[in-house]
Design an enzyme around this catalytic site. Sequence first.
Site, short mmCIF file in Angstrom:
data_model
loop_
_atom_site.label_atom_id
_atom_site.label_comp_id
_atom_site.label_asym_id
_atom_site.label_seq_id
_atom_site.Cartn_x
_atom_site.Cartn_y
_atom_site.Cartn_z
N ASP A 151 61.66 50.78 14.58
CA ASP A 151 61.12 49.94 15.64
C ASP A 151 60.14 48.94 15.03
O ASP A 151 59.35 49.29 14.16
CB ASP A 151 60.41 50.80 16.70
CG ASP A 151 60.20 50.04 18.00
OD1 ASP A 151 60.86 50.38 19.00
OD2 ASP A 151 59.39 49.09 18.02
N ASN B 156 64.10 54.71 27.93
CA ASN B 156 63.50 54.00 29.06
C ASN B 156 64.61 53.35 29.87
O ASN B 156 65.37 52.53 29.37
CB ASN B 156 62.52 52.94 28.54
CG ASN B 156 61.29 53.55 27.91
OD1 ASN B 156 60.79 54.57 28.40
ND2 ASN B 156 60.80 52.97 26.84
N VAL C 22 64.48 45.96 26.56
CA VAL C 22 65.72 45.44 25.96
C VAL C 22 66.90 46.07 26.71
O VAL C 22 67.09 47.30 26.65
CB VAL C 22 65.79 45.77 24.45
CG1 VAL C 22 67.11 45.24 23.87
CG2 VAL C 22 64.60 45.18 23.70
N HIS D 19 69.16 52.37 24.14
CA HIS D 19 68.64 52.82 22.84
C HIS D 19 67.83 54.08 23.06
O HIS D 19 67.11 54.20 24.05
CB HIS D 19 67.79 51.74 22.16
CG HIS D 19 66.80 51.09 23.05
ND1 HIS D 19 67.16 50.14 24.00
CD2 HIS D 19 65.46 51.25 23.18
CE1 HIS D 19 66.08 49.76 24.66
NE2 HIS D 19 65.04 50.41 24.20
N HIS E 107 64.76 56.09 21.69
CA HIS E 107 63.58 56.07 20.82
C HIS E 107 63.41 57.46 20.21
O HIS E 107 63.54 58.47 20.90
CB HIS E 107 62.30 55.80 21.62
CG HIS E 107 62.20 54.45 22.24
ND1 HIS E 107 61.45 53.43 21.69
CD2 HIS E 107 62.72 53.94 23.38
CE1 HIS E 107 61.50 52.36 22.47
NE2 HIS E 107 62.27 52.64 23.50
P1 5GP Z 1 62.33 49.52 25.45
O1 5GP Z 1 60.99 48.97 25.85
O2 5GP Z 1 63.45 48.66 25.99
O3 5GP Z 1 62.52 50.97 25.74
O4 5GP Z 1 62.35 49.46 23.87
C1 5GP Z 1 62.61 48.31 23.14
C2 5GP Z 1 62.06 48.54 21.76
O5 5GP Z 1 62.60 47.56 20.89
C3 5GP Z 1 60.53 48.41 21.67
O6 5GP Z 1 59.97 49.61 21.19
C4 5GP Z 1 60.32 47.24 20.73
O7 5GP Z 1 59.21 47.40 19.88
C5 5GP Z 1 61.62 47.20 19.96
N1 5GP Z 1 61.97 45.88 19.48
C6 5GP Z 1 61.87 44.71 20.16
N2 5GP Z 1 62.29 43.68 19.40
C7 5GP Z 1 62.66 44.22 18.20
C8 5GP Z 1 63.17 43.64 17.00
O8 5GP Z 1 63.39 42.44 16.87
N3 5GP Z 1 63.42 44.50 15.97
C9 5GP Z 1 63.20 45.85 16.08
N4 5GP Z 1 63.49 46.59 15.01
N5 5GP Z 1 62.73 46.41 17.20
C10 5GP Z 1 62.45 45.61 18.25
#
Ligand code: 5GP
Length: 112
Positions: free
Chosen positions: A29, A85, A94, A98, A100
Site C-alpha cells: 500500500d 472496505n 478505490v 482489494h 487489505h
Molecule cells: P480503500 O480505501 O479503497 O479500501 O483502499 C484503497 C487503498 O489503496 C488505500 O489504502 C490507499 O493507500 C491505496 N492506494 C491508493 N493509491 C495507490 C497507489 O497509487 N499505489 C498503491 N500501491 N496503493 C494505493
Amino acid sequence: MSTLFEKIIARDIPAEILYEDEVCIAIKDIEPQAPVHFLVIPKKVIARLGEAEKFDQSRLGHLLLTASQVARELGLVDGYRTVINNGIHAGETVPHLHVHVLGGRQMKWPPG
Ligand code: 5GP
C-alpha cells in the site's frame, strides 16, 4: 476507463509488487497504516465485494489464500488483520476490489 489498480497491473503506474499470478496481484500500500500493509487485488475488475457474483467464488477464495501466503512469506507470525472496505460507510476509495492485509503491530478492536 481503467481503474487505478488495472493501471498498476498493466505497469502503467509503478507499485511495489510482492506477488503475482494469473488471478491476482499483491502490492504494498502506498500509504501504509501498519509496519506491513499490502493489498491483494483480483486482475478481473470486481468493483467491490457486494458486486461479486457466484461465479467469482473461487476467485474470492484465491484472494484470501494469497493474503495468507504473502503474510506468511513476510513473517507475520504474530498475526495480521484482513480488511475489505465495501462502499461509502466503510471508507472505500478505490472501486476495484482489494483485500487489505495489515500487520507488524498490535491491532485494536473495535476498528474505527
Ligand atoms: P480503500 O480505501 O479503497 O479500501 O483502499 C484503497 C487503498 O489503496 C488505500 O489504502 C490507499 O493507500 C491505496 N492506494 C491508493 N493509491 C495507490 C497507489 O497509487 N499505489 C498503491 N500501491 N496503493 C494505493
